[in-house]
Write an enzyme that holds these catalytic residues in place. Structure first.
Site, PDB file in Angstrom:
ATOM      1  N   GLU A 144      -4.033   6.922  -3.403  1.00 37.28           N
ATOM      2  CA  GLU A 144      -5.104   5.716  -3.376  1.00 37.28           C
ATOM      3  C   GLU A 144      -6.104   4.412  -2.385  1.00 37.28           C
ATOM      4  OE1 GLU A 144      -1.917   1.345  -4.786  1.00 37.28           O
ATOM      5  OE2 GLU A 144      -1.511   2.493  -2.065  1.00 37.28           O
ATOM      6  N   ASP A 193      13.780  -5.492  -6.706  1.00 37.40           N
ATOM      7  CA  ASP A 193      12.435  -5.351  -6.714  1.00 37.40           C
ATOM      8  C   ASP A 193      12.198  -3.740  -6.774  1.00 37.40           C
ATOM      9  OD1 ASP A 193       9.824  -5.528  -6.375  1.00 37.40           O
ATOM     10  OD2 ASP A 193       9.607  -7.197  -4.669  1.00 37.40           O
ATOM     11  N   ASP A 196       7.721   5.220  -3.190  1.00 36.67           N
ATOM     12  CA  ASP A 196       6.853   5.223  -2.501  1.00 36.67           C
ATOM     13  C   ASP A 196       7.920   5.728  -0.876  1.00 36.67           C
ATOM     14  OD1 ASP A 196       4.520   4.863  -2.558  1.00 36.67           O
ATOM     15  OD2 ASP A 196       4.658   2.166  -2.531  1.00 36.67           O
ATOM     16  N   GLY A 231       1.053  -0.980  -0.236  1.00 33.87           N
ATOM     17  CA  GLY A 231       0.061  -0.423   0.144  1.00 33.87           C
ATOM     18  C   GLY A 231       0.785   1.152  -0.057  1.00 33.87           C
ATOM     19  N   LYS A 232       0.065   2.412  -0.668  1.00 30.81           N
ATOM     20  CA  LYS A 232       1.701   3.488  -1.193  1.00 30.81           C
ATOM     21  C   LYS A 232       1.702   3.823   0.580  1.00 30.81           C
ATOM     22  CE  LYS A 232       0.755   3.260  -5.890  1.00 30.81           C
ATOM     23  NZ  LYS A 232       2.109   2.735  -5.936  1.00 30.81           N
TER      24      LYS A 232
HETATM   25  O1  RIB Z   1       4.144   1.509  -4.763  1.00 28.45           O
HETATM   26  C1  RIB Z   1       3.877   0.413  -4.478  1.00 28.45           C
HETATM   27  C2  RIB Z   1       2.705   0.077  -3.751  1.00 28.45           C
HETATM   28  O2  RIB Z   1       1.820  -0.445  -4.509  1.00 28.45           O
HETATM   29  C3  RIB Z   1       2.663  -1.599  -3.675  1.00 28.45           C
HETATM   30  O3  RIB Z   1       2.803  -2.231  -1.823  1.00 28.45           O
HETATM   31  C4  RIB Z   1       1.372  -2.143  -3.528  1.00 28.45           C
HETATM   32  O4  RIB Z   1       0.757  -2.151  -2.740  1.00 28.45           O
HETATM   33  C5  RIB Z   1       0.026  -0.653  -4.289  1.00 28.45           C
HETATM   34  O5  RIB Z   1      -0.867  -0.280  -3.625  1.00 28.45           O
END
Ligand code: RIB
Length: 321
Positions: free
Chosen positions: A140, A259, A265, A42-43
């Site tokens: 998001e 990765d 983020d 999650g961003k």
């Molecule tokens: O920015 C990466 C994130 O985007 C991931 O962790 C995924 O959950 C999406 O929200």
């Protein structure tokens, strides 16, 4: 988490990431075999973890569906000494992301927002926002709440930061009037430009952005009327447009890419921590964001790949460029 008021409040999404590592992305109609890992993402949450680990007193505010994953997320936060306020939404499921990683560490992501879409203004304590130095949001979670956070923080004199990710069709550009620091990646920046009818650039694309001389790109950034615009450019580093000039900051070369999920983020979280550490100095903050992002891509996962402050300091001392 210390009882002192937070320096950075991050309001946004938290997800369960289902990450499939495969050699190549599947072509249309193709099935490929991959290795699955389930983790925290999650961003919003990734940015909060990056920021807290980089050294700022941070609180994350987000929403989840009921279930065991809530405790797992809380435990990651408490182990890292980062504050977290999770609104648990009955009848909603926790947001989920399906992520594909190819052999180069590049990613493709699909999300189902779930409970993130139900994060409400009332879930974000006003006092928390007003006491902080930086308020950081993305796109998001619930957009009404995002707008509420930006407005409330701005009114209280808190520095507001928007990472417009993922770019959405229902994005209201009016939000930008409450933003001090806008941090899009190249795709999001191009979409923002195309979305402004007054700019008369309905076909603006990433290749055009990359080909633009710096002074023209700076002039384009200025048209958003946001004090600071930072475009993150992946391995090209970032472009920084300030009221009084522009800068390019290179990315660190020679990193072993495992990765890239959450690299943007990592930059945003590291940058927010840098703003606190360097008392609002944008370039110093961006240097910290760049280092945090560089280290994040050397580890698998999203939240799990955010480096500790000690690791960032070691890396910066090593003088790697
Ligand atoms: O920015 C990466 C994130 O985007 C991931 O962790 C995924 O959950 C999406 O929200």
């Amino acid at each position: 988490m210390s009882s002192l008021s937070p320096q950075v409040v991050v309001v946004g999404s938290v997800m369960q990431d289902m990450t499939f590592k495969c050699t190549e992305f599947p072509a249309r109609g193709e099935t490929v075999v991959g290795r699955l890992a389930v983790g925290q993402g999650g961003k919003g949450s990734n940015q909060a973890i990056a920021c807290g680990r980089a050294g700022a007193r941070t609180v994350f505010v987000g929403a989840m569906g009921p279930g065991d994953f809530v405790q797992q997320v809380q435990s990651v936060y408490s182990k890292a000494g980062i504050g977290c306020r999770l609104a648990v939404k009955r009848g909603a499921s926790t947001g989920t992301a399906v992520i594909l990683i190819n052999h180069e560490g590049q990613n493709e992501i699909v999300i189902e927002p779930g409970a993130n879409a139900r994060l409400a203004p009332a879930d974000v304590p006003r006092k928390l926002l007003e006491q902080s130095r930086v308020a950081l949001v993305q796109l998001e979670a619930n957009l009404t709440t995002t707008a509420h956070v930006l407005r409330t923080a701005r009114r209280a004199g808190v520095t507001t930061m928007l990472n417009p990710a993922p770019m959405r069709v229902d994005f209201d550009a009016g939000l930008l009037q409450h933003v001090d620091i806008l941090v899009p990646n190249e795709t999001e920046f191009a979409a923002l430009v195309r979305g402004r009818p007054g700019f008369r650039l309905p076909q603006f694309s990433e290749p055009e952005l990359h080909a633009m001389p710096a002074n023209q790109l700076h002039a384009l950034c200025r048209r958003f009327e946001v004090p600071t615009v930072i475009i993150t450019l992946g391995r090209r580093g970032c472009f920084i447009s300030l009221a009084d000039g522009h800068h390019r900051l290179p990315a660190y070369g020679g990193m072993k890419v495992v990765d890239t999920t959450g690299a943007g983020d990592a930059f945003c979280g590291g940058f927010a921590a840098g703003l606190v550490e360097h008392r609002g100095d944008i370039l110093s903050a961006a240097r910290l964001g760049t280092a945090v992002a560089a280290l994040s891509i050397t580890k698998p996962g999203a939240a799990a790949s955010m480096p500790t402050r000690a690791a960032v300091q070691r890396f910066l001392r090593s003088g790697k460029v």
